[in-house]
Scaffold this motif. Sequence first.
Motif, short mmCIF file in Angstrom:
data_model
loop_
_atom_site.label_atom_id
_atom_site.label_comp_id
_atom_site.label_asym_id
_atom_site.label_seq_id
_atom_site.Cartn_x
_atom_site.Cartn_y
_atom_site.Cartn_z
N MET B 1 0.84 -1.20 0.00
CA MET B 1 0.00 0.00 0.00
C MET B 1 0.88 1.25 0.00
N GLN B 2 0.48 2.23 -0.83
CA GLN B 2 1.28 3.44 -0.92
C GLN B 2 1.11 4.30 0.33
N PHE B 3 2.22 4.94 0.73
CA PHE B 3 2.15 5.80 1.90
C PHE B 3 1.26 7.01 1.65
N TYR B 4 1.33 7.57 0.45
CA TYR B 4 0.59 8.80 0.16
C TYR B 4 0.06 8.74 -1.27
N THR B 5 -1.12 9.25 -1.49
CA THR B 5 -1.72 9.24 -2.82
C THR B 5 -2.14 10.66 -3.19
N TRP B 6 -1.85 11.05 -4.44
CA TRP B 6 -2.28 12.37 -4.93
C TRP B 6 -3.79 12.40 -5.04
N THR B 7 -4.38 13.49 -4.59
CA THR B 7 -5.83 13.66 -4.70
C THR B 7 -6.12 15.01 -5.35
N LYS B 8 -7.32 15.17 -5.84
CA LYS B 8 -7.70 16.37 -6.59
C LYS B 8 -7.46 17.66 -5.81
N ASP B 9 -7.57 17.57 -4.49
CA ASP B 9 -7.42 18.80 -3.72
C ASP B 9 -5.97 19.32 -3.75
N LEU B 10 -5.06 18.51 -4.28
CA LEU B 10 -3.67 18.98 -4.44
C LEU B 10 -3.46 19.67 -5.80
N SER B 11 -4.48 19.66 -6.63
CA SER B 11 -4.31 20.23 -7.98
C SER B 11 -3.96 21.72 -7.91
N VAL B 12 -3.02 22.12 -8.82
CA VAL B 12 -2.61 23.53 -8.88
C VAL B 12 -3.13 24.20 -10.15
N GLY B 13 -4.02 23.52 -10.86
CA GLY B 13 -4.63 24.15 -12.03
C GLY B 13 -3.89 23.93 -13.32
N SER B 14 -2.89 23.07 -13.29
CA SER B 14 -2.13 22.73 -14.50
C SER B 14 -1.94 21.22 -14.53
N ASP B 15 -2.40 20.59 -15.60
CA ASP B 15 -2.24 19.13 -15.70
C ASP B 15 -0.77 18.73 -15.65
N GLN B 30 8.49 5.68 -2.95
CA GLN B 30 9.64 4.78 -3.13
C GLN B 30 10.62 4.90 -1.97
N ILE B 31 10.88 6.13 -1.57
CA ILE B 31 11.82 6.34 -0.46
C ILE B 31 11.24 5.77 0.82
N HIS B 32 9.94 5.96 1.02
CA HIS B 32 9.29 5.41 2.22
C HIS B 32 9.45 3.90 2.27
N ASP B 33 9.33 3.26 1.09
CA ASP B 33 9.47 1.80 1.05
C ASP B 33 10.89 1.35 1.40
N ALA B 103 17.68 6.81 4.64
CA ALA B 103 16.44 6.84 3.85
C ALA B 103 15.35 7.61 4.59
N ARG B 104 15.32 7.47 5.92
CA ARG B 104 14.29 8.16 6.69
C ARG B 104 14.49 9.68 6.62
N HIS B 105 15.76 10.12 6.65
CA HIS B 105 16.07 11.55 6.55
C HIS B 105 15.62 12.09 5.19
N LEU B 106 15.92 11.33 4.15
CA LEU B 106 15.54 11.74 2.79
C LEU B 106 14.01 11.81 2.67
N PHE B 107 13.36 10.80 3.23
CA PHE B 107 11.89 10.78 3.20
C PHE B 107 11.32 12.01 3.90
N GLU B 108 11.88 12.34 5.05
CA GLU B 108 11.35 13.48 5.82
C GLU B 108 11.50 14.79 5.06
N ILE B 109 12.58 14.92 4.29
CA ILE B 109 12.78 16.13 3.49
C ILE B 109 11.68 16.24 2.42
N VAL B 110 11.43 15.14 1.74
CA VAL B 110 10.43 15.17 0.66
C VAL B 110 9.03 15.34 1.24
N TYR B 111 8.76 14.67 2.33
CA TYR B 111 7.43 14.78 2.95
C TYR B 111 7.19 16.20 3.46
N ASP B 112 8.23 16.79 4.01
CA ASP B 112 8.10 18.17 4.49
C ASP B 112 7.85 19.12 3.32
N TRP B 113 8.51 18.85 2.20
CA TRP B 113 8.31 19.68 1.01
C TRP B 113 6.85 19.57 0.54
#
Lengths: 104, 151
Positions: B1-15, B30-33, B103-113
Motif C-alpha cells: 500500500m502506498q504511503f501517500y496518494t495524490w488527490t484532486k485537492d492537491l491540484s494547482v490548475g495545470s495538468d 519509493q523512499i518510504h518503502d 532513507a528516513r532523513h531523505l523521506f522526511e525532506i520530501v514529505y516536508d516539502w
Amino acid sequence: MNVPLPAGSGSDAFRAAYSDIILPRLREFSPDFLIISAGFDGHAADPIAHMRLQVADFDWVTAQLAAVAREFCGFRLVSVLEGGYDTRALAACVAGHVRILMGG
Amino acid sequence: MQFYTWTKDLSVGSDVLDSHHKMLIDCMNQIHDLIDHPGWEEQIPAVMAQMEEFVLVHLSEEEQFMKKIGYPDWRAHKAQHDKLYDVVFDLKSDIQNHRKVDARHLFEIVYDWLRSHIIAEDKKYAAYLAAHPNPDPHPTDVWVRANGRSD
C-alpha cells in the motif's frame, strides 16, 4: 565535424551520437590535446535549448572525453564554460563535470 | 500500500504541474518503502539521481508557469525553490562523497516539502490562477515528454 540532434532529443540520442560517431572519430584522429566548449543548456530544465538531457548525461560525456584525453594525450584537456541558463541545472552539471575531471 | 496518494485537492490548475507532483509523490513513496528495508543503501544513489532530475525540471517549469500567469509572488516562491535545491544538492554531494544518507532523513525532506510547499505555497499560485484565468496557462511539458509518462 558537427552532429546536430533534433529538438527534444534526450539521453539515448545524445549518447548514441557520441558512442557511434564522435568518440570513434576522435580516437581515429588521435588528438594531441582536447578543448571542451562546455555548454550545459541541453539540460531538460534549460529554458533556451530544446533538449532533454540530464545531469547524468553530462557526467557520462565528461567521463568519455576524459578517457580519450588520458588515452591519447596525457590528459591534456582544457574545459571552458559556455552556456547554461537555468542556474540550478547549470550548477548541478558543472559540479559533476568538474568532479569527474578531477578524477571523482 | 502506498504511503501517500495524490488527490484532486492537491491540484494547482495545470495538468503538467499536477503530473509532476504525482511523480514527486511516487518518488516519496519509493523512499518510504526503502526505510528499514535491507539493502536500501545501494538504492539511494539511483533514487537520489531521479529526485534531482525531477526537482531541476519541475522547479524550472513551475517558475516559468508562475511568470506566464503573472503570479506576483513568483520571486519569493523561486527563493523557496532555491533553498530546496540546495538541500538536494548537498544530499547528492554527501552520497558522492560516500557519506551515509539515511532513507528516513531523505523521506522526511520530501514529505516536508509536500506539506509545507506543495500543499501551502503552490496552492497560492493556483488560487491566483483561479482568480485571474489565463487562456493558455500550460507550461511546456518537458518532463513528461522526456520521460514518457502521460498520467
